[in-house]
Design an enzyme around this catalytic site. Structure first.
Site, mmCIF file in Angstrom:
data_model
loop_
_atom_site.group_PDB
_atom_site.id
_atom_site.type_symbol
_atom_site.label_atom_id
_atom_site.label_comp_id
_atom_site.label_asym_id
_atom_site.label_seq_id
_atom_site.Cartn_x
_atom_site.Cartn_y
_atom_site.Cartn_z
ATOM 1 N N LYS A 15 58.422 38.521 43.332
ATOM 2 C CA LYS A 15 59.261 37.147 43.904
ATOM 3 C C LYS A 15 59.409 37.227 45.113
ATOM 4 O O LYS A 15 59.079 36.144 45.743
ATOM 5 C CB LYS A 15 60.510 37.054 43.126
ATOM 6 C CG LYS A 15 60.752 36.867 41.536
ATOM 7 C CD LYS A 15 62.083 36.853 41.322
ATOM 8 C CE LYS A 15 62.940 37.625 41.654
ATOM 9 N NZ LYS A 15 63.020 39.086 41.073
ATOM 10 N N ARG A 90 70.859 34.260 38.562
ATOM 11 C CA ARG A 90 70.643 35.345 37.895
ATOM 12 C C ARG A 90 71.499 35.421 36.598
ATOM 13 O O ARG A 90 71.488 36.213 35.752
ATOM 14 C CB ARG A 90 71.006 36.540 38.778
ATOM 15 C CG ARG A 90 69.896 37.364 39.161
ATOM 16 C CD ARG A 90 70.454 38.788 40.173
ATOM 17 N NE ARG A 90 69.485 39.401 40.170
ATOM 18 C CZ ARG A 90 68.771 39.820 41.230
ATOM 19 N NH1 ARG A 90 68.988 38.772 42.236
ATOM 20 N NH2 ARG A 90 68.279 41.027 41.449
ATOM 21 N N ARG A 127 57.717 51.553 45.727
ATOM 22 C CA ARG A 127 57.921 50.577 46.656
ATOM 23 C C ARG A 127 58.740 51.218 47.826
ATOM 24 O O ARG A 127 59.730 51.686 47.800
ATOM 25 C CB ARG A 127 58.628 49.453 45.921
ATOM 26 C CG ARG A 127 59.343 48.453 46.908
ATOM 27 C CD ARG A 127 59.672 47.220 46.214
ATOM 28 N NE ARG A 127 61.069 47.050 45.717
ATOM 29 C CZ ARG A 127 61.780 46.202 45.439
ATOM 30 N NH1 ARG A 127 60.995 45.193 45.024
ATOM 31 N NH2 ARG A 127 62.949 46.326 45.103
ATOM 32 N N ARG A 160 64.452 51.795 48.936
ATOM 33 C CA ARG A 160 65.648 51.104 48.686
ATOM 34 C C ARG A 160 66.386 51.706 47.804
ATOM 35 O O ARG A 160 65.879 52.364 46.951
ATOM 36 C CB ARG A 160 65.297 49.575 47.821
ATOM 37 C CG ARG A 160 65.551 48.403 49.031
ATOM 38 C CD ARG A 160 65.231 47.206 48.166
ATOM 39 N NE ARG A 160 65.917 46.842 47.025
ATOM 40 C CZ ARG A 160 65.959 45.802 46.532
ATOM 41 N NH1 ARG A 160 65.016 44.813 47.029
ATOM 42 N NH2 ARG A 160 66.727 45.228 45.343
ATOM 43 N N ARG A 171 69.004 47.847 36.337
ATOM 44 C CA ARG A 171 68.437 46.635 36.925
ATOM 45 C C ARG A 171 67.808 45.926 35.718
ATOM 46 O O ARG A 171 68.063 44.651 35.369
ATOM 47 C CB ARG A 171 67.896 46.723 38.120
ATOM 48 C CG ARG A 171 68.795 47.004 39.192
ATOM 49 C CD ARG A 171 68.108 47.496 40.489
ATOM 50 N NE ARG A 171 67.132 46.309 41.280
ATOM 51 C CZ ARG A 171 66.140 46.687 42.003
ATOM 52 N NH1 ARG A 171 65.873 47.899 42.044
ATOM 53 N NH2 ARG A 171 65.611 45.734 42.583
HETATM 54 P P1 AMP Z 1 67.347 41.820 44.805
HETATM 55 O O1 AMP Z 1 66.965 42.232 46.179
HETATM 56 O O2 AMP Z 1 67.057 40.255 44.205
HETATM 57 O O3 AMP Z 1 66.610 42.861 43.701
HETATM 58 O O4 AMP Z 1 68.988 42.072 44.714
HETATM 59 C C1 AMP Z 1 69.523 43.247 44.806
HETATM 60 C C2 AMP Z 1 70.868 43.222 44.430
HETATM 61 O O5 AMP Z 1 71.653 42.442 44.741
HETATM 62 C C3 AMP Z 1 70.810 43.066 42.930
HETATM 63 O O6 AMP Z 1 70.618 44.130 41.988
HETATM 64 C C4 AMP Z 1 72.342 42.654 42.777
HETATM 65 O O7 AMP Z 1 72.964 43.579 42.574
HETATM 66 C C5 AMP Z 1 72.541 41.883 43.897
HETATM 67 N N1 AMP Z 1 72.456 40.520 43.840
HETATM 68 C C6 AMP Z 1 71.232 39.563 44.355
HETATM 69 N N2 AMP Z 1 71.357 38.486 44.030
HETATM 70 C C7 AMP Z 1 72.146 38.219 42.997
HETATM 71 C C8 AMP Z 1 72.650 37.276 42.260
HETATM 72 N N3 AMP Z 1 72.113 35.847 42.270
HETATM 73 N N4 AMP Z 1 73.661 37.425 41.427
HETATM 74 C C9 AMP Z 1 74.355 38.624 41.265
HETATM 75 N N5 AMP Z 1 74.012 39.752 42.187
HETATM 76 C C10 AMP Z 1 73.194 39.618 42.994
#
Ligand code: AMP
Length: 221
Positions: A15, A90, A127, A160, A171
């Site tokens: 994404k 989400r 990654r 990360r 996750r």
């Molecule tokens: P991502 O980079 O999109 O994988 O986001 C990393 C982490 O940020 C996720 O595992 C969540 O802990 C938090 N996070 C990001 N976007 C959201 C969202 N829309 N709602 C809740 N937590 C979020």
């Protein structure tokens, strides 16, 4: 007409990479809530301090915090002509709040990137991200020589902390439980499309562009 796009899909589906490229090609902002939260953690803001442990566990930050962040961001001038949302919504509650934010704006286009779980685990565990610009690189681990510098900016590449194996599984579990229901939430809309994310990135990008173009025809003027 503004192009208001959501990218749906599990962690590791591509994404972020696709959102970045597509947004740049259209001159609209890519809004990644994950990037915004990581920046907040880095800057030590009050949201960052509260979110840090949640992110580390692979859990979701509270809906009201996320909805507030996105509402403020979408109110900025550069999002008027459109945006690409990556990582939001989400949960069904976030999706409902986003629909309310879209009253008086052009309809959302929703594209789901579909990738099977075994491939997601493989991608996330290999990654690396640039600790300067956030760009993603692959190839960390078994049999592949590790690249040490970012192709974009020459910055250092790191894993990360939430790409750790145990957190990745959490996750993905949370995705299935809390985010996958969004497919059902959106799939009856004329502007919902799915794209096969197992293909090479260029093919995914081409399918994505085609999906967005066809979904755009379903947006009422
Ligand atoms: P991502 O980079 O999109 O994988 O986001 C990393 C982490 O940020 C996720 O595992 C969540 O802990 C938090 N996070 C990001 N976007 C959201 C969202 N829309 N709602 C809740 N937590 C979020």
């Amino acid at each position: 007409m503004a192009l208001n796009l959501i990218m749906l899909g599990p962690p590791g589906a591509g994404k972020g990479t696709q959102a970045e490229q597509f947004a740049a090609s259209r001159g609209i902002p890519k809004i990644s809530t994950g990037d915004m939260l990581r920046q907040a953690v880095h800057d030590g803001t009050s949201i960052g301090l509260r979110a840090k442990a949640t992110i580390a566990r692979g859990e979701l930050v509270e809906d009201d915090v996320m909805i507030g962040i996105v509402r403020d961001r979408l109110a900025q001038a550069d999002a008027r002509a459109g945006f690409v949302l990556d990582g939001f919504p989400r949960t069904v509650a976030q999706a409902g709040a986003l629909d309310e934010m879209m009253v008086l704006r052009d309809s959302l286009i929703i594209v789901e990137i579909v990738v099977e779980e075994a491939e997601l685990v493989r991608r996330l565990s290999t990654r690396l991200v640039c600790d300067e610009c956030g760009a993603t690189a692959h190839g960390f681990g078994v049999g592949v020589e590790r690249r040490t510098a970012c192709r974009n900016c020459g910055g250092g590449l790191v894993q990360r902390s939430d790409d750790d194996d145990k957190v990745v599984r959490e996750r993905l579990r949370i995705y299935q439980r809390q985010t996958k229901p969004l497919v059902e939430y959106y799939q009856g809309r004329p502007t919902f499309r799915s794209v096969d994310g197992l293909q090479a990135p260029d093919r995914v990008a081409a399918d994505l562009a085609a999906a967005i173009a066809s979904a755009g025809e379903g947006v009422a003027p």
